[in-house]
Design a protein around this motif. Sequence first.
Motif, PDB file in Angstrom:
ATOM      1  N   GLU A 108       0.835  -1.199   0.000  1.00 45.77           N
ATOM      2  CA  GLU A 108       0.000   0.000   0.000  1.00 45.77           C
ATOM      3  C   GLU A 108       0.875   1.256   0.000  1.00 45.77           C
ATOM      4  N   PRO A 142      -1.237   1.679  -7.770  1.00 47.72           N
ATOM      5  CA  PRO A 142      -2.481   0.913  -7.866  1.00 47.72           C
ATOM      6  C   PRO A 142      -2.144  -0.578  -7.975  1.00 47.72           C
ATOM      7  N   ASN A 145      -7.400  -0.633  -3.103  1.00 47.68           N
ATOM      8  CA  ASN A 145      -6.199  -0.226  -3.833  1.00 47.68           C
ATOM      9  C   ASN A 145      -6.199  -0.745  -5.267  1.00 47.68           C
TER      10      ASN A 145
END
Length: 181
Positions: free
Chosen positions: A74, A79, A132
């Motif tokens: 993260e 992405p 995400n």
Amino acid sequence: MARDTGQTRAKILAAAGDLAREHGPGKLSLDAVAARAGVSKGGLLYHFASKSALMEGLVTDHLARLEAALRAGENTGRPDGVIAAYLAEFRRECAAKAGPPAGLLAALVEDPTILEPVRQQERAFLDLIRSNATDPDMATAAFLVVHGIRTMQLMNVSVLTQAEEAAVMGWIAARLEPPQD
């Protein structure tokens, strides 16, 4: 002293995980874990007051390592960084021949109530992965593929060869790669 305590705890957890994979969770004994870890039974009991506490420790340790890997993914800001980290952690476990988290099965044999916190943590992992993801459904499918393979390994009912597992994991990873300009 705290560092030695952490190292001893890690040795105990590693020994318990190894023994659970080698002999099955039902045959895991505190004496065997202490002997494998190179600590006295009293030393083991200092860190884990019971076999149930040891099993909980195995599960907690596995989930903490997985969470750290996901948070690192993260933190890349990329992405699909979280699902990529999840897949990479699974591949690392497989490459290290660490096998599935046998501590989970051992803990469930010992205390089925431990499943609810695991379910909650896994849901949090999936939520993080989906938040995400460029394609949340693809990320969910990748998450489920890893769980399917891990469960088959854990239950010793794998139907895929190592090459087939690697091919599926590669196929998923390729679909998570950012497009090349």
